[in-house]
Design a protein around this motif. Structure first.
Motif, PDB file in Angstrom:
ATOM      1  N   LYS A  96      15.875 -90.414 -10.464  1.00  0.00           N
ATOM      2  CA  LYS A  96      17.313 -90.226 -10.204  1.00  0.00           C
ATOM      3  C   LYS A  96      17.546 -89.973  -8.716  1.00  0.00           C
ATOM      4  CE  LYS A  96      18.740 -89.580 -14.698  1.00  0.00           C
ATOM      5  NZ  LYS A  96      19.549 -90.594 -15.385  1.00  0.00           N
ATOM      6  N   ALA A 156      28.674 -89.647  -7.558  1.00  0.00           N
ATOM      7  CA  ALA A 156      28.954 -88.217  -7.433  1.00  0.00           C
ATOM      8  C   ALA A 156      28.138 -87.622  -6.279  1.00  0.00           C
ATOM      9  CB  ALA A 156      28.570 -87.519  -8.744  1.00  0.00           C
ATOM     10  N   VAL A 172      26.159 -80.295 -13.532  1.00  0.00           N
ATOM     11  CA  VAL A 172      25.367 -81.429 -14.032  1.00  0.00           C
ATOM     12  C   VAL A 172      23.964 -81.353 -13.438  1.00  0.00           C
ATOM     13  CG1 VAL A 172      25.235 -83.951 -14.208  1.00  0.00           C
ATOM     14  CG2 VAL A 172      27.478 -82.834 -14.115  1.00  0.00           C
ATOM     15  N   LYS A 174      20.087 -82.950 -13.580  1.00  0.00           N
ATOM     16  CA  LYS A 174      19.368 -84.139 -14.050  1.00  0.00           C
ATOM     17  C   LYS A 174      17.905 -84.081 -13.672  1.00  0.00           C
ATOM     18  CE  LYS A 174      23.312 -87.258 -13.804  1.00  0.00           C
ATOM     19  NZ  LYS A 174      23.791 -88.608 -13.461  1.00  0.00           N
ATOM     20  N   VAL A 213      19.388 -84.995 -18.950  1.00  0.00           N
ATOM     21  CA  VAL A 213      20.631 -84.613 -18.282  1.00  0.00           C
ATOM     22  C   VAL A 213      21.279 -83.455 -19.040  1.00  0.00           C
ATOM     23  CG1 VAL A 213      22.944 -85.379 -17.600  1.00  0.00           C
ATOM     24  CG2 VAL A 213      21.003 -86.940 -17.392  1.00  0.00           C
ATOM     25  N   ILE A 224      24.562 -80.786 -19.089  1.00  0.00           N
ATOM     26  CA  ILE A 224      25.890 -80.494 -18.555  1.00  0.00           C
ATOM     27  C   ILE A 224      26.279 -79.116 -19.085  1.00  0.00           C
ATOM     28  CG2 ILE A 224      28.310 -81.236 -18.491  1.00  0.00           C
ATOM     29  CD1 ILE A 224      27.248 -84.102 -18.550  1.00  0.00           C
ATOM     30  N   GLU A 247      24.433 -82.587  -9.493  1.00  0.00           N
ATOM     31  CA  GLU A 247      25.535 -83.384  -8.945  1.00  0.00           C
ATOM     32  C   GLU A 247      26.899 -82.932  -9.415  1.00  0.00           C
ATOM     33  OE1 GLU A 247      24.329 -87.456  -9.896  1.00  0.00           O
ATOM     34  OE2 GLU A 247      25.829 -87.484 -11.462  1.00  0.00           O
ATOM     35  N   GLU A 248      27.860 -83.369  -8.657  1.00  0.00           N
ATOM     36  CA  GLU A 248      29.270 -83.112  -8.920  1.00  0.00           C
ATOM     37  C   GLU A 248      29.628 -83.696 -10.286  1.00  0.00           C
ATOM     38  OE1 GLU A 248      33.225 -85.323  -6.976  1.00  0.00           O
ATOM     39  OE2 GLU A 248      31.203 -85.858  -6.399  1.00  0.00           O
ATOM     40  N   PHE A 249      30.392 -82.990 -11.074  1.00  0.00           N
ATOM     41  CA  PHE A 249      30.841 -83.486 -12.377  1.00  0.00           C
ATOM     42  C   PHE A 249      31.972 -84.493 -12.167  1.00  0.00           C
ATOM     43  CE2 PHE A 249      33.618 -83.346 -16.105  1.00  0.00           C
ATOM     44  CZ  PHE A 249      32.704 -83.592 -17.118  1.00  0.00           C
ATOM     45  N   LEU A 250      31.849 -85.639 -12.797  1.00  0.00           N
ATOM     46  CA  LEU A 250      32.895 -86.657 -12.706  1.00  0.00           C
ATOM     47  C   LEU A 250      33.672 -86.663 -14.006  1.00  0.00           C
ATOM     48  CD1 LEU A 250      30.827 -89.595 -11.141  1.00  0.00           C
ATOM     49  CD2 LEU A 250      32.321 -87.968  -9.960  1.00  0.00           C
ATOM     50  N   GLU A 289      33.773 -93.375 -19.665  1.00  0.00           N
ATOM     51  CA  GLU A 289      32.545 -94.094 -19.297  1.00  0.00           C
ATOM     52  C   GLU A 289      32.564 -95.536 -19.760  1.00  0.00           C
ATOM     53  OE1 GLU A 289      28.591 -92.348 -20.121  1.00  0.00           O
ATOM     54  OE2 GLU A 289      29.658 -90.445 -20.214  1.00  0.00           O
ATOM     55  N   LYS A 293      27.157 -92.495 -27.961  1.00  0.00           N
ATOM     56  CA  LYS A 293      25.817 -91.906 -27.908  1.00  0.00           C
ATOM     57  C   LYS A 293      25.585 -90.754 -28.873  1.00  0.00           C
ATOM     58  CE  LYS A 293      24.161 -92.961 -23.244  1.00  0.00           C
ATOM     59  NZ  LYS A 293      25.215 -93.093 -22.220  1.00  0.00           N
ATOM     60  N   ILE A 305      31.573 -94.176 -14.451  1.00  0.00           N
ATOM     61  CA  ILE A 305      32.699 -93.390 -14.957  1.00  0.00           C
ATOM     62  C   ILE A 305      33.932 -93.840 -14.177  1.00  0.00           C
ATOM     63  CG2 ILE A 305      33.734 -91.076 -15.173  1.00  0.00           C
ATOM     64  CD1 ILE A 305      31.129 -89.926 -15.863  1.00  0.00           C
ATOM     65  N   ILE A 330      27.160 -93.445 -12.357  1.00  0.00           N
ATOM     66  CA  ILE A 330      26.410 -92.256 -12.792  1.00  0.00           C
ATOM     67  C   ILE A 330      24.931 -92.541 -12.931  1.00  0.00           C
ATOM     68  CG2 ILE A 330      28.109 -90.686 -13.784  1.00  0.00           C
ATOM     69  CD1 ILE A 330      27.584 -91.926 -16.472  1.00  0.00           C
ATOM     70  N   GLU A 331      24.573 -93.772 -13.206  1.00  0.00           N
ATOM     71  CA  GLU A 331      23.136 -94.077 -13.261  1.00  0.00           C
ATOM     72  C   GLU A 331      22.896 -95.572 -13.204  1.00  0.00           C
ATOM     73  OE1 GLU A 331      21.048 -93.462 -16.926  1.00  0.00           O
ATOM     74  OE2 GLU A 331      22.687 -94.217 -18.137  1.00  0.00           O
TER      75      GLU A 331
HETATM   76  P1  AMP Z   1      22.599 -90.331 -17.446  1.00  0.00           P
HETATM   77  O1  AMP Z   1      21.269 -90.196 -18.142  1.00  0.00           O
HETATM   78  O2  AMP Z   1      22.551 -90.191 -15.981  1.00  0.00           O
HETATM   79  O3  AMP Z   1      23.374 -91.523 -17.927  1.00  0.00           O
HETATM   80  O4  AMP Z   1      23.477 -89.122 -17.993  1.00  0.00           O
HETATM   81  C1  AMP Z   1      23.688 -88.951 -19.376  1.00  0.00           C
HETATM   82  C2  AMP Z   1      25.145 -88.684 -19.631  1.00  0.00           C
HETATM   83  O5  AMP Z   1      25.563 -87.535 -18.920  1.00  0.00           O
HETATM   84  C3  AMP Z   1      26.050 -89.790 -19.144  1.00  0.00           C
HETATM   85  O6  AMP Z   1      26.177 -90.801 -20.091  1.00  0.00           O
HETATM   86  C4  AMP Z   1      27.336 -89.048 -18.914  1.00  0.00           C
HETATM   87  O7  AMP Z   1      28.042 -88.875 -20.129  1.00  0.00           O
HETATM   88  C5  AMP Z   1      26.897 -87.712 -18.449  1.00  0.00           C
HETATM   89  N1  AMP Z   1      26.900 -87.593 -16.990  1.00  0.00           N
HETATM   90  C6  AMP Z   1      25.903 -87.910 -16.139  1.00  0.00           C
HETATM   91  N2  AMP Z   1      26.257 -87.658 -14.871  1.00  0.00           N
HETATM   92  C7  AMP Z   1      27.498 -87.153 -14.904  1.00  0.00           C
HETATM   93  C8  AMP Z   1      28.407 -86.692 -13.907  1.00  0.00           C
HETATM   94  N3  AMP Z   1      28.100 -86.648 -12.623  1.00  0.00           N
HETATM   95  N4  AMP Z   1      29.613 -86.259 -14.321  1.00  0.00           N
HETATM   96  C9  AMP Z   1      29.943 -86.260 -15.637  1.00  0.00           C
HETATM   97  N5  AMP Z   1      29.141 -86.668 -16.614  1.00  0.00           N
HETATM   98  C10 AMP Z   1      27.918 -87.116 -16.268  1.00  0.00           C
END
Ligand code: AMP
Ligand code: GLY
Length: 422
Positions: free
Chosen positions: A107, A122, A147, A149, A159, A161, A190-193, A197, A219, A278, A287-288
């Protein structure tokens, strides 16, 4: 050409379904595959990261193209393994090099790449055990939710939250202390967005690209998107709110800089990029990155591609994707995943699945299935995906549910609300 697909899920059955339709495909192999792939291809009992066994198979069966389903072999360098071997280097491998796969494998690397190429994402910082104090101080500067990760691959669980600051500080210490093993030796905060999605899929040869259909997956195990995270309980394509203006922003601000960034950094990348986004206000933020197709997103994205998939892959290998025509089915597709009772926690396997030949007007993609004594039985948490088409995604979902009524296995479970938020 003889073709090998690596993997055993619904994604790989969907690849097999599309590839088997191509005039360019002579013999099709899937390693290890499932009961669905065995109906249209030859399954070979080899693990996806057993590179030596894969090499033996490729030479014996004169395979000219390998399509890599999951991330593990990519992150472990299956592409580089082929290119470094005299007897394998001319085989087309659809998937990025190890350096490219690090966009999913780390990441922190993904964030650095986005920063370097001005790709909207973010704000973040990365910490290790040595910088735990700094990480906890950084958390104090942020607003809830927090958040956290794990840097490395953690089977979709890395991840967290968290709403509460003290809890977030504690979890940071837990993660850096080995909660996810080596995968959380580095943690990205990281900053919450806040927004809705969606996922965008790109096929690239490293220089040129095609933007594939968008998709949204569901999911959580529970209806209304509650409960534990799963690999994905259903998906829809296209995403209704991703209109032309929004897609234009995604292409200009994210897809182009991503592909150009790979090219500028001399990263060999002949495969899929799965961009998790997002929509914040009217703007897309990443976000990824994943370096493969999604599952169950593949079950709605690939069936909508009308062009010959093998031809597209051949163009990816030759880096002539820009010359390739690309046609999409304008209809919507929806898929619903049937899962084993108990999943994503402990569940039983070996339950007999009935009704599969009664499905009409929908596609059946096997995920966790196998054959036993001439019957198809469950062999995983996610068992079968039922994909349907219609002009309207709500009608497509309805068709899937109508067919699901005819299917049975002991303790069958599925969400009845796929698409509920759209
Ligand atoms: P990821 O494995 O990075 O996709 O993260 C898993 C889930 O966490 C994502 O599908 C999002 O729902 C949530 N997520 C990840 N990063 C953020 C973020 N910066 N702000 C809000 N939700 C996030
Ligand atoms: N469905 C999410 C994934 O494949 O990562």
């Amino acid at each position: 050409m003889n073709i090998l697909i690596l993997g055993s899920g619904g994604r790989e059955h969907t690849f097999a379904y599309k590839i088997a339709q191509s005039n360019h495909c002579d013999a099709l192999f899937v390693a290890p595959g499932n009961a669905g792939t065995s109906q249209i291809a030859t399954n070979v009992a080899i693990g996806v990261t057993d590179f030596d066994a894969i090499k033996t198979l490729v030479i014996k069966e004169e395979i000219g193209m390998v399509v890599v389903g999951p991330e593990d072999p990519l992150v472990q360098g299956v592409y580089d393994f082929f290119k470094a071997d005299q007897s394998l280097k001319n085989v087309a491998v659809i998937g990025p090099s190890k350096v490219g796969a690090a966009l999913e494998g780390s990441k922190e690397r993904a964030k650095e790449f986005m920063m370097a190429h001005n790709i909207p994402t973010a704000a973040y910082e990365a910490f290790t055990a040595e910088t735990l104090d700094k990480g906890q101080a950084f958390l104090e500067t942020l607003q809830a939710p927090y958040v956290l990760k794990a840097d490395g691959l953690a089977a979709g669980k890395g991840v967290l939250i968290i709403d509460n600051l003290e809890e977030a500080k504690q979890e940071l210490a837990n993660m850096l202390g080995g909660k996810f093993g080596d995968a959380s030796a580095t943690v990205v905060i990281e900053e919450f967005l806040d927004g809705i999605e969606l996922s965008v899929f790109v096929l690239t040869d490293g220089k040129n690209y095609k933007v594939l259909p968008t998709a949204k997956d569901y999911k959580r195990i529970g209806e209304g998107d509650v409960g534990l995270n799963t690999g994905g309980m259903g998906a829809i394509s296209p995403v209704p709110f991703a209109d032309d203006a929004f897609m234009q922003k995604i292409e200009e601000r994210i897809v182009k800089p991503t592909v150009n960034g790979l090219s500028k950094e001399d990263i060999e990348y002949k495969g899929f990029i799965f961009i998790g986004l997002i929509k914040v206000g009217d703007d897309p933020k990443v976000i990824e990155y994943n370096v493969r197709m999604g599952d169950p997103e593949t079950e709605v994205v690939l069936p909508r591609i009308q062009s010959d998939l093998v031809e597209l892959f051949m163009a990816v290998d030759a880096q002539t994707l820009d010359k390739q025509e690309f046609k999409l089915d304008p209809r919507s597709a929806a898929t619903v995943m049937l899962v084993s009772g108990g999943y994503p926690e402990a569940y039983e396997k070996g339950k007999v699945i009935t009704g599969l030949d009664t499905v009409k007007d929908s596609l059946v993609f096997h995920a966790g299935t196998t054959e036993k004594d001439g019957q198809v039985v469950t062999n995983g948490g996610r068992v079968i995906a039922i994909t349907s088409f219609d002009d309207d995604f709500k009608q497509a979902i309805k068709k899937s549910y109508q067919n699901i009524e005819k299917l049975h296995f002991d303790r069958i479970n599925y969400r009845t609300d796929i698409g509920f938020d759209l």
